[in-house]
Design an enzyme around this catalytic site. Structure first.
Site, PDB file in Angstrom:
ATOM      1  N   ASP A   1     -59.970 105.629-185.636  1.00  0.00           N
ATOM      2  CA  ASP A   1     -59.103 106.017-184.532  1.00  0.00           C
ATOM      3  C   ASP A   1     -58.847 104.748-183.724  1.00  0.00           C
ATOM      4  O   ASP A   1     -59.613 103.785-183.779  1.00  0.00           O
ATOM      5  CB  ASP A   1     -59.773 107.089-183.672  1.00  0.00           C
ATOM      6  CG  ASP A   1     -58.759 107.934-182.914  1.00  0.00           C
ATOM      7  OD1 ASP A   1     -57.611 107.461-182.724  1.00  0.00           O
ATOM      8  OD2 ASP A   1     -59.097 109.055-182.505  1.00  0.00           O
ATOM      9  N   TRP A   2     -57.781 104.726-182.952  1.00  0.00           N
ATOM     10  CA  TRP A   2     -57.351 103.484-182.300  1.00  0.00           C
ATOM     11  C   TRP A   2     -58.393 103.025-181.278  1.00  0.00           C
ATOM     12  O   TRP A   2     -58.595 103.661-180.245  1.00  0.00           O
ATOM     13  CB  TRP A   2     -55.995 103.687-181.647  1.00  0.00           C
ATOM     14  CG  TRP A   2     -54.843 103.299-182.519  1.00  0.00           C
ATOM     15  CD1 TRP A   2     -53.821 102.456-182.167  1.00  0.00           C
ATOM     16  CD2 TRP A   2     -54.560 103.709-183.868  1.00  0.00           C
ATOM     17  NE1 TRP A   2     -52.945 102.312-183.227  1.00  0.00           N
ATOM     18  CE2 TRP A   2     -53.378 103.061-184.276  1.00  0.00           C
ATOM     19  CE3 TRP A   2     -55.209 104.530-184.782  1.00  0.00           C
ATOM     20  CZ2 TRP A   2     -52.824 103.225-185.549  1.00  0.00           C
ATOM     21  CZ3 TRP A   2     -54.671 104.699-186.052  1.00  0.00           C
ATOM     22  CH2 TRP A   2     -53.497 104.055-186.421  1.00  0.00           C
TER      23      TRP A   2
END
Length: 365
Positions: free
Chosen positions: A195-196
């Site tokens: 995930d970012w």
């Protein structure tokens, strides 16, 4: 190797323009906004999910997107979870069945998905540091079951790991989750992407655990960790080679089948979104009001009838090509009236608006 682009997308494409920020929260290109996962799942309709996936995959080909970041298959556990609108259900069986159908649809268009957020990501509060402590039976029967069905049956091109810890170990560093369960047990053969901003400072540990692609990229410090680990012998170069091979395999799978000549029919897609919304509606109770009589006088109260709020915020917010509000549909029927009722910009009581709403509601029957 040609570059490829990925896009947020459980509820529609959110492709960033060229001047995108590193988190991808700037304005995106116009796209069709579909009902959220929480709404669509109320249909209990596998075919509907596959149809939406096919349409989104087609649009991805038109926008030259290699991977659509979704579906979100986490289980709803807390009503305070900020991403409940993306998640499908409290039920692992329903979640797995619908997620698999969506994945089948998107990937039928030679565009990949990223099944997320793996795993036990059920709250947004302190999501970067929270620890999801769960026993084995609960983990298997509730939190992993939906992911397992989707992975085994639909074979997503990629899986996105979550921010949180699971039983003390960050998901990005969790070899048991990313390798022993996801790959060795379930047979996943794509790449795992973070995930970012979910990659920890221990980039070598993440890679060894099975987390292949760090997003967003260009983190020179983490890149140096990998180079130094190979050079000083603390990490086997085969680990790096394996991650590179997984990523390139997915990249080339798209590039070998990309169709840049594809065209989006926005009006047709908007109609599909309307159909999906209609099929997902649930009537909890009817006290003799429905169906409405043709000569009934009806009052719509509330500004959102004209300018509806829809979708969730953040990474799944779509720059909708077209928005049809309830008032747009009925305003020319003749026996329908509208009252604003309240302002939608400030939390201020306006007695005049309330009086108008009461008057028009009183005349409706």
């Amino acid at each position: 190797i040609e570059p490829v682009m990925v896009s947020d997308g459980p509820c529609g494409i959110r492709k960033q323009a060229d001047a995108a920020d590193h988190l991808g929260l700037n304005a995106s290109v116009p796209a069709t906004s579909y009902p959220t996962g929480s709404c669509m799942a109320c249909s209990f309709d596998r075919a509907l999910f596959r149809e939406s996936g096919v349409t989104l995959g087609h649009a991805c080909q038109a926008e030259q997107l290699s991977v659509l970041l979704g579906p979100a298959a986490n289980i709803k556990r807390s009503p305070l979870c900020g991403r409940n609108f993306e998640y499908l259900s409290e039920d692992p069986y329903l979640t797995g069945e619908l997620a698999a159908s969506y994945i089948d649809g998107v990937q039928s268009q030679n565009v990949g998905v990223s099944l997320k957020h793996f795993a036990v990501n059920n709250q947004e509060y302190h999501r970067m540091s929270s620890d999801s402590v769960v026993d084995e039976r609960t983990l298997r029967e509730i939190y992993l079951a939906g992911f397992e069905t989707a992975v085994r049956r639909a074979k997503p091109w990629t899986v996105m790991c979550s921010y949180n810890r699971v039983n003390g170990t960050y998901a990005a560093e969790n070899k048991r989750l990313l390798t022993e369960i996801l790959r060795d047990e379930w047979g996943f053969d794509g790449y795992v992407v973070s995930d970012w901003g979910a990659t920890t400072a221990e980039r070598v540990k993440c890679l060894e655990a099975g987390m292949d692609l760090e997003m967003p990229g260009k983190n020179a410090a983490n890149d140096r960790q990998l180079v130094e680990a190979v050079q000083n012998g603390t990490m086997d170069e085969k680990v790096l080679d394996t991650a590179a091979e997984r990523i390139l395999t997915v990249v080339l799978k798209y590039l070998d089948h990309k169709k840049p000549e594809t065209v989006i029919d926005f009006e047709a897609d908007h109609e599909k979104a309307r159909k999906i919304a209609a099929e997902s509606m649930v009537l909890l109770k009817n006290d003799g009001i429905l169906p409405l009589k043709k000569d009934a006088k009806v009052a719509f109260v509330g500004e959102f009838a004209r300018t509806p709020r829809f979708q969730g915020g953040g990474s799944s917010h779509i720059n909708s090509h077209k928005v049809t509000g309830a008032w747009d549909v009925v305003k020319d029927w003749g026996n329908i009236t509208f009252a604003e009722g309240y302002g939608d910009q400030e939390d201020v009581t306006d007695e005049a608006l309330i009086a108008e709403a009461v008057e028009k509601a009183g005349k409706a029957q």
